[in-house]
Design an enzyme around this catalytic site. Structure first.
Site, short mmCIF file in Angstrom:
data_model
loop_
_atom_site.label_atom_id
_atom_site.label_comp_id
_atom_site.label_asym_id
_atom_site.label_seq_id
_atom_site.Cartn_x
_atom_site.Cartn_y
_atom_site.Cartn_z
N HIS A 96 76.67 30.94 65.47
CA HIS A 96 75.63 31.29 66.45
C HIS A 96 74.91 32.56 65.99
O HIS A 96 75.51 33.46 65.41
CB HIS A 96 76.25 31.51 67.83
CG HIS A 96 75.23 31.64 68.92
ND1 HIS A 96 74.57 32.83 69.17
CD2 HIS A 96 74.74 30.74 69.82
CE1 HIS A 96 73.72 32.65 70.17
NE2 HIS A 96 73.80 31.40 70.58
N GLU B 204 68.53 26.85 66.34
CA GLU B 204 68.21 27.87 67.35
C GLU B 204 67.35 28.95 66.70
O GLU B 204 67.87 29.84 66.03
CB GLU B 204 69.48 28.46 67.95
CG GLU B 204 70.62 28.71 66.97
CD GLU B 204 71.63 29.71 67.49
OE1 GLU B 204 71.76 29.84 68.71
OE2 GLU B 204 72.26 30.38 66.66
#
Length: 251
Positions: free
Chosen positions: A95, A167
């Site tokens: 992430h 992302e």
């Protein structure tokens, strides 16, 4: 046909009371049976969430795992085998907040990816570019490099049992989002990049979009041919909003 997925990343949010309230709200949602739905609470609340959502179709995952699969002398870490034992089904790896704020590099992320798969869990590999990289026209170069790190280490076949989440770092927690067309362009490029290695893997792997997805933009984002669902941040902390996003994926 790729089965849609919506995964809620609760990040470092929640108290026992607020998590209980969120669980209650999720339990009241009418959720589509055609979508894989997951939430990833802070590890402290894993058992509470698994028990609280047992009567629903929602699976539970984790936001991170240690560099080794088995438990041992690694203070402060949680092994992927421990997460599996607790009932988790999937784990985020790479992430942007781990990459940017904690400074995790590809070699560390590759160890985590391998440990997660070794424990029978599904890694959700997060890739994406910063605003500076986007302005410099380096988006496809950056996401390609992040993918190639895993492919070079384990082969493209390792992605068969994984999920990829694109992302854009500039759209996380900022309220900004790529337009559906911009997001689709990157997702299509990711799939084309994988197809150079293995067309079957490229067509089978699920690509989630993870940049400020909300109920208001979910339908249009999820209508794009290479967007198979979403990795949801802040909106996943609101049961009604998250439910609406899940229903959008089911359409």
């Amino acid at each position: 046909m790729r089965r849609p997925m919506v995964a809620g990343n609760w990040k470092m949010h929640g108290t026992r009371a607020s998590v209980a309230e969120l669980i209650e709200g999720l339990g009241k949602q009418v959720l589509p049976g055609s979508v894989d739905i997951a939430v990833m609470p802070a590890s402290l609340f894993t058992n509470q969430v698994i028990e609280g959502l047992r009567a629903t179709s929602i699976i539970v995952g984790a936001q991170d795992a240690a560099i080794q699969a088995e438990q041992g002398a690694l203070t402060g870490e949680i092994a992927s085998s421990q997460l599996a034992d607790a009932g988790c089904k999937l784990v985020l790896v790479g992430h942007s907040e781990r990459r940017q704020l904690i400074g995790e590099q590809d070699d560390v992320l590759n160890k985590k990816f391998a440990a997660i798969q070794a424990s029978g869990l599904t890694p959700v590999l997060c890739i994406g570019e910063t605003l500076e990289e986007r302005k410099a026209g380096q988006t496809l170069e950056v996401v390609g490099r992040q993918l190639d790190s895993v492919i070079a280490e384990f082969g493209v076949s390792a992605l068969i049992n994984a999920v990829i989440a694109y992302e854009p770092v500039w759209a996380i927690g900022t309220g900004l989002t790529a337009s559906p067309q911009e997001a689709q362009e990157v997702h299509a490029a990711i799939r084309a990049h994988l197809a150079k290695e293995n067309a079957e893997v490229a067509q089978g792997v699920r690509l989630l979009y993870g940049g400020s997805v909300k109920a208001a933009n979910a339908v249009e984002l999820f209508s794009m041919p290479d967007i198979d669902g979403g990795l949801i941040g802040g909106a996943s902390l609101n049961a009604d909003e998250f439910g609406a996003i899940c229903r959008a994926a089911g359409n």
